[in-house]
Scaffold this active site. Structure first.
Site: not given
Ligand code: NAD
Ligand code: DAU
Length: 339
Positions: A153, A125-127, A84-85, A59, A182, A157
């Site tokens: 979230y 993240t862009d969020e 946590e994402s 962790d 995303n 971040k």
């Molecule tokens: P994910 O949820 O798929 O993976 C997160 C990973 O982190 C998992 O393997 C989980 O086990 C690990 N983790 C969680 N809590 C932990 C802890 N306390 N200690 C050690 N490991 C831990 O997430 P993702 O979508 O791969 O995103 C990765 C990173 O990129 C995040 O920081 C997220 O904010 C950022 N990000 C994601 C997106 C996207 O579109 N998915 C876009 C921009 C930025």
């Molecule tokens: O922009 C970067 C972010 O993108 C990352 O920082 C986050 O970790 C990642 O989870 C993602 O966030 P979003 O909230 O944009 O992604 P998500 O896939 O959850 O949702 C994408 C869009 O789709 C959002 O407008 C919500 C919508 N949605 C999502 C789900 C899960 C639906 O309409 N139906 C759904 O069931």
């Protein structure tokens, strides 16, 4: 060169590990991951036996464990993906988001200060910029856009980003931050829009679309994000933030319809459900800085990336079916059962 990649058993972290082992076979990659619900060791099966790869279940909030790992590995670079994402989960239970995303980041940076590193990279993240209105397509997020978060979230971040910048200014820690839009691609956890839609389509289940489906996201193929981070840790300027995005804005409803069409499923599966609380309308990244300074450009067009992604989910049914047949069912029922 030894790099600790935190969160490497998740979606983007695992793709980054594959990229780095491929692009830099002389580097040692150490993956530190707690294996939460989102972490999956089977994702890393193909690299587990490589002599220059090590997996450590840990962790990032565990200070003693993190310090011990630094003493063992003497890392040069830390790339922090661990988080946590999922926005929807943060709305249900913010606590763990603050712990991991903020306090975990602090522990990692304290270890960096104590043992010394050449770079700490924070994957943000862009969020953190909040959202843009739908009727102003001329507006984009730049690195100067003020932080204006919407969900627990994104607030967690953004807090981490501020802490990273504070550690740079106060202690001189050599940091960089990337803020990406995303991502989509292989190993994307099926709670997120694209993999959830693919999995539900393949199982002929309803496709939940929040609100009217008009919200816009700026989609980037995961490999392009990984290349961007590789460039930033190599050539990015210390103390700087780099936005990462490929000018690929799409409405959620259009993404869902496209996946239906690609999989030959009827649009009647689409079900409009209650909107996400505080739902951000539009994200759109201006990637000028990373392009001008580091020469980064996205390489995968959405039309190709979505084909590759769908093909991957078709070829790797075991990976996502194992996930959705377990504890995930309780989550799905809670989030979508009465929506
Ligand atoms: P994910 O949820 O798929 O993976 C997160 C990973 O982190 C998992 O393997 C989980 O086990 C690990 N983790 C969680 N809590 C932990 C802890 N306390 N200690 C050690 N490991 C831990 O997430 P993702 O979508 O791969 O995103 C990765 C990173 O990129 C995040 O920081 C997220 O904010 C950022 N990000 C994601 C997106 C996207 O579109 N998915 C876009 C921009 C930025
Ligand atoms: O922009 C970067 C972010 O993108 C990352 O920082 C986050 O970790 C990642 O989870 C993602 O966030 P979003 O909230 O944009 O992604 P998500 O896939 O959850 O949702 C994408 C869009 O789709 C959002 O407008 C919500 C919508 N949605 C999502 C789900 C899960 C639906 O309409 N139906 C759904 O069931």
């Amino acid at each position: 060169m030894t790099i600790i990649v935190t969160g490497g058993a998740g979606f983007i972290g695992s793709n980054f590990i594959f990229h780095m082992l491929d692009a830099h076979p002389d580097y040692r990659i150490v993956c530190l991951d707690k294996l939460t619900y989102a972490g999956n060791l089977s994702t890393l099966a193909s690299v587990m036996d490589k002599p220059n790869f090590r997996f450590v279940k840990l962790d990032i909030c565990d200070r003693e464990g993190v310090y011990k790992l630094f003493e063992e590995e003497h890392p040069d670079i830390i790339v922090n993906f661990a988080a946590e994402s999922h926005v929807d989960r943060s709305i249900e239970n913010p606590e763990v988001f603050l712990q991991t995303n903020i306090l975990g980041t602090q522990v990692l940076m304290d270890a960096c200060r104590k043992y010394g590193i050449t770079r700490y990279h924070q994957v943000s993240t862009d969020e953190v910029y909040g959202d843009l209105p739908l009727d102003r397509p001329d507006l984009f997020f730049t690195e100067e856009t003020p932080i204006h978060t919407s969900s627990p979230y994104s607030a967690s971040k953004a807090s981490a980003d501020l802490l990273v910048l504070a550690y740079h200014r106060t202690y001189g820690l050599p940091v960089t931050i990337s803020r990406c839009s995303n991502n989509y691609g292989p190993y994307h956890f099926p709670e997120k829009l694209i993999p959830l839609t693919i999995a539900n389509c393949l199982n002929d289940k309803p496709l939940p679309v929040y609100g009217k489906g008009e919200n816009v996201r700026d989609w980037l193929y995961v490999e392009d994000h990984c290349r961007a981070i590789d460039l930033i840790i190599y050539k990015g300027r210390v103390g700087e933030i780099y936005n990462v995005g490929g000018h690929n804005e799409m409405r959620n409803i259009d993404i869902v319809k496209l996946i239906c069409q690609k999989l030959g499923k009827p649009e009647s599966l689409i079900t409009y459900v209650t909107d996400r609380k505080g739902h951000d309308m539009r994200y759109a990244i201006d990637p000028t800085k990373i392009h001008n300074e580091l020469g980064w450009l996205p390489e995968t067009k959405f039309a190709d990336g979505i084909e590759k992604t769908i093909d991957w989910y078709l070829a790797n049914r075991d990976w996502w079916e194992t996930i959705i047949s377990g504890e995930y069912q309780n989550y799905y029922e809670k989030m979508y059962g009465n929506r």
